[in-house]
Design a protein around this motif. Sequence first.
Motif, PDB file in Angstrom:
ATOM      1  N   ASN A  27       5.621  -5.025   6.257  1.00 12.77           N
ATOM      2  CA  ASN A  27       4.837  -3.842   5.911  1.00 12.77           C
ATOM      3  C   ASN A  27       5.562  -3.095   4.800  1.00 12.77           C
ATOM      4  N   MET A  28       5.034  -3.234   3.588  1.00 12.27           N
ATOM      5  CA  MET A  28       5.624  -2.569   2.426  1.00 12.27           C
ATOM      6  C   MET A  28       4.765  -1.391   1.977  1.00 12.27           C
ATOM      7  N   GLY A  29       4.101  -0.750   2.939  1.00 14.71           N
ATOM      8  CA  GLY A  29       3.374   0.476   2.646  1.00 14.71           C
ATOM      9  C   GLY A  29       4.363   1.617   2.463  1.00 14.71           C
ATOM     10  N   VAL A  30       4.326   2.266   1.313  1.00 15.69           N
ATOM     11  CA  VAL A  30       5.260   3.351   0.994  1.00 15.69           C
ATOM     12  C   VAL A  30       4.466   4.632   0.756  1.00 15.69           C
ATOM     13  N   PRO A  31       4.541   5.600   1.675  1.00 18.83           N
ATOM     14  CA  PRO A  31       3.795   6.843   1.495  1.00 18.83           C
ATOM     15  C   PRO A  31       4.078   7.492   0.143  1.00 18.83           C
ATOM     16  N   GLY A  32       3.014   7.907  -0.532  1.00 13.89           N
ATOM     17  CA  GLY A  32       3.153   8.572  -1.820  1.00 13.89           C
ATOM     18  C   GLY A  32       3.115   7.653  -3.016  1.00 13.89           C
ATOM     19  N   ALA A  33       3.178   6.340  -2.792  1.00 12.65           N
ATOM     20  CA  ALA A  33       3.234   5.402  -3.915  1.00 12.65           C
ATOM     21  C   ALA A  33       1.887   5.295  -4.620  1.00 12.65           C
ATOM     22  N   LYS A  34       1.925   5.358  -5.947  1.00 13.34           N
ATOM     23  CA  LYS A  34       0.756   5.080  -6.771  1.00 13.34           C
ATOM     24  C   LYS A  34       0.819   3.624  -7.225  1.00 13.34           C
ATOM     25  N   SER A  35      -0.231   3.162  -7.877  1.00 13.81           N
ATOM     26  CA  SER A  35      -0.303   1.747  -8.263  1.00 13.81           C
ATOM     27  C   SER A  35       0.904   1.318  -9.085  1.00 13.81           C
ATOM     28  N   GLY A  38       0.815  -1.208   0.000  1.00 11.28           N
ATOM     29  CA  GLY A  38       0.000   0.000   0.000  1.00 11.28           C
ATOM     30  C   GLY A  38       0.846   1.254   0.000  1.00 11.28           C
ATOM     31  N   ASN A  39       0.210   2.349   0.381  1.00  9.78           N
ATOM     32  CA  ASN A  39       0.910   3.629   0.447  1.00  9.78           C
ATOM     33  C   ASN A  39       0.892   4.154   1.874  1.00  9.78           C
ATOM     34  N   SER A  40       0.668   5.442   2.048  1.00 11.40           N
ATOM     35  CA  SER A  40       0.716   6.038   3.383  1.00 11.40           C
ATOM     36  C   SER A  40      -0.307   5.427   4.327  1.00 11.40           C
ATOM     37  N   LEU A  41      -1.484   5.057   3.814  1.00 12.80           N
ATOM     38  CA  LEU A  41      -2.529   4.495   4.661  1.00 12.80           C
ATOM     39  C   LEU A  41      -2.144   3.134   5.222  1.00 12.80           C
ATOM     40  N   THR A  42      -1.187   2.482   4.603  1.00  9.29           N
ATOM     41  CA  THR A  42      -0.699   1.190   5.084  1.00  9.29           C
ATOM     42  C   THR A  42       0.512   1.357   5.993  1.00  9.29           C
ATOM     43  N   SER A  43       1.284   2.404   5.766  1.00 11.45           N
ATOM     44  CA  SER A  43       2.557   2.585   6.479  1.00 11.45           C
ATOM     45  C   SER A  43       2.407   3.036   7.921  1.00 11.45           C
ATOM     46  N   GLY A  44       1.231   3.566   8.287  1.00 10.78           N
ATOM     47  CA  GLY A  44       1.061   4.152   9.611  1.00 10.78           C
ATOM     48  C   GLY A  44       1.294   5.648   9.615  1.00 10.78           C
ATOM     49  N   TYR A  45       1.252   6.245   8.447  1.00  9.20           N
ATOM     50  CA  TYR A  45       1.424   7.689   8.275  1.00  9.20           C
ATOM     51  C   TYR A  45       0.279   8.422   8.963  1.00  9.20           C
ATOM     52  N   MET A  46       0.604   9.403   9.774  1.00  6.99           N
ATOM     53  CA  MET A  46      -0.412  10.275  10.379  1.00  6.99           C
ATOM     54  C   MET A  46       0.239  11.582  10.791  1.00  6.99           C
ATOM     55  N   ASP A  47      -0.560  12.607  10.944  1.00  5.96           N
ATOM     56  CA  ASP A  47      -0.056  13.932  11.321  1.00  5.96           C
ATOM     57  C   ASP A  47       1.020  14.424  10.363  1.00  5.96           C
ATOM     58  N   GLY A  48       0.904  14.034   9.089  1.00  3.94           N
ATOM     59  CA  GLY A  48       1.784  14.569   8.065  1.00  3.94           C
ATOM     60  C   GLY A  48       3.089  13.847   7.840  1.00  3.94           C
ATOM     61  N   THR A  49       3.310  12.697   8.513  1.00  4.87           N
ATOM     62  CA  THR A  49       4.564  11.969   8.331  1.00  4.87           C
ATOM     63  C   THR A  49       4.447  10.589   8.967  1.00  4.87           C
ATOM     64  N   VAL A  50       5.532   9.825   8.898  1.00 11.10           N
ATOM     65  CA  VAL A  50       5.648   8.589   9.673  1.00 11.10           C
ATOM     66  C   VAL A  50       6.676   8.845  10.764  1.00 11.10           C
ATOM     67  N   SER A  51       6.310   8.551  11.994  1.00 14.96           N
ATOM     68  CA  SER A  51       7.234   8.730  13.113  1.00 14.96           C
ATOM     69  C   SER A  51       7.349   7.421  13.887  1.00 14.96           C
ATOM     70  N   ARG A  52       8.326   7.368  14.756  1.00 20.69           N
ATOM     71  CA  ARG A  52       8.662   6.115  15.444  1.00 20.69           C
ATOM     72  C   ARG A  52       7.474   5.536  16.216  1.00 20.69           C
TER      73      ARG A  52
END
Length: 502
Positions: free
Chosen positions: A142-150, A46-60
């Motif tokens: 977890n291969m969610g990469v924020p910003g990734a398109k299909s 997936g993308n950011s929704l899979t990575s755990g991205y929130m509040d504008g970024t991914v943090s620890r």
Amino acid sequence: MKNKFIYLAVVAVLGLTACEPEFENEVTNGSYSAGEADFTSYVAIGNSLTSGYMDGTVSRINQTYSFPNTLAKQFALVGGGAFEQPSYEDDVNNTGGFLLGGTQITSTRLVLNVGKPVPGPEPIKGTPTMDISKFQAKAYNNMGVPGAKSFHVLAAGYGNIAGVAIGKANPYFVRHATSPTATILGDAMTKAPTFFTNWIGNMDVLAYATSGGAGVNQLGNLNPASYGPDDITDPNVFASAYSTIINTLTSGGAKGVVATIPNVTSIPYFTTVPYNPVPLDAATAGALNQGFAQYNGGLQLAKNGGLITAEEAAKRTIVFKAGAGNAVTIVDESLTDLGALGLPSYRQATKDDLLVLPASSFIGTTVGGNPLQINGVSVPLADKWVLIPSEISAIATATTTFNATIKAIAASKGLAVADMNAIMQQLVTGLKTDDGQIYTANYFSVASLSTVLFSLDGIHPNARGYAVVANEVIKVINNHYKSKLPMVVAGNYPGATIVASN
């Protein structure tokens, strides 16, 4: 003129802070079972929704609340194997954000600073400590990469650091790609998945939406290498990429869940800022009307000359009044081009337009400190600040087409579908979860601070929101694969990220 539109309602209680769940959700129960699924090796695409991205970024810390990580904990109760996410241990201060060769290239996470008279989201102070040049070179579950398109999932070089500066590579994937030529899907397949989730496709339309429609609808263009970052993906390109992803993930017999794409009209980034937030006194309203008198007069000449209809002339006429509720002025490129008459394509916004969330802190500011040049009032908002009806229609059409493709490919493979589009739409009127709580798609206010599922960026869920996503996925797994997986208690997960000072 100062900005009259307040970003958020004042949060009065300094003691409200994000916290860990009060108790563990991994309760052992002999009735739990995997059913027809095998969770031995779970991989999330997936993308950011899979990575755990929130509040504008991914943090620890925030990454630990990703929905795949929550799912993996529940899978572990029925034989699920180890689940690894990209390491964020070098985010020592939990600020998020990236460096490249010591230079900051992405922002730190947003926090709600209640130490200010008018609290609003702002990047947490501090310098990021994660440099993407420190390669992890490792495939993760977890291969969610924020910003990734299909199509990025299949793109060799998407993790090549040499491409970051020119927009051809993704800093999130650069950190952990196994090689400069690796692909997201290729690295994922090294985990030999027995079960997967695939929530890709949001960015194929969302990037266009968040840019205010400044990108291009690439309908008919089958070469994604020519796309800009904010463009809508051609439906055939999307279908080809999505089919390849699913065919590859299922090639070893893996089962899984795919998720649909939410329509942007259901998220706070596009529903928070009203089209008419401008209050004016009588003198200012009169001065503005005088300033637009020549423009309005030119519209009448264009109408009388048959260049535009009476309806368009009325639509473009700009009029202000004393009091609250004045609509902002915007540039609308879909209007008839009257440049030959020296008339720009201006009008006032209506309820059919969607202003993006950052516009709330831009409307009412001045150009170069000139009190007569007021953004959104005397100076119309540029394209990037607003979605007009034609752009909203293009987004809706693409979303519907992409979701039809997702469902059709899932059906052909016998996969479960988590209809996140339908779930997000329920948030508009109120989504009642199994713990009895009703959540909404509103942005933050004093009254709704604990019942909002979105983080401060207005696009991505907060920790509580990701718990709700995990539960929806668990429901479809239990139904489709006859599993008996326990759900988590969303109310035990953190909501808004609040600090007493920043």
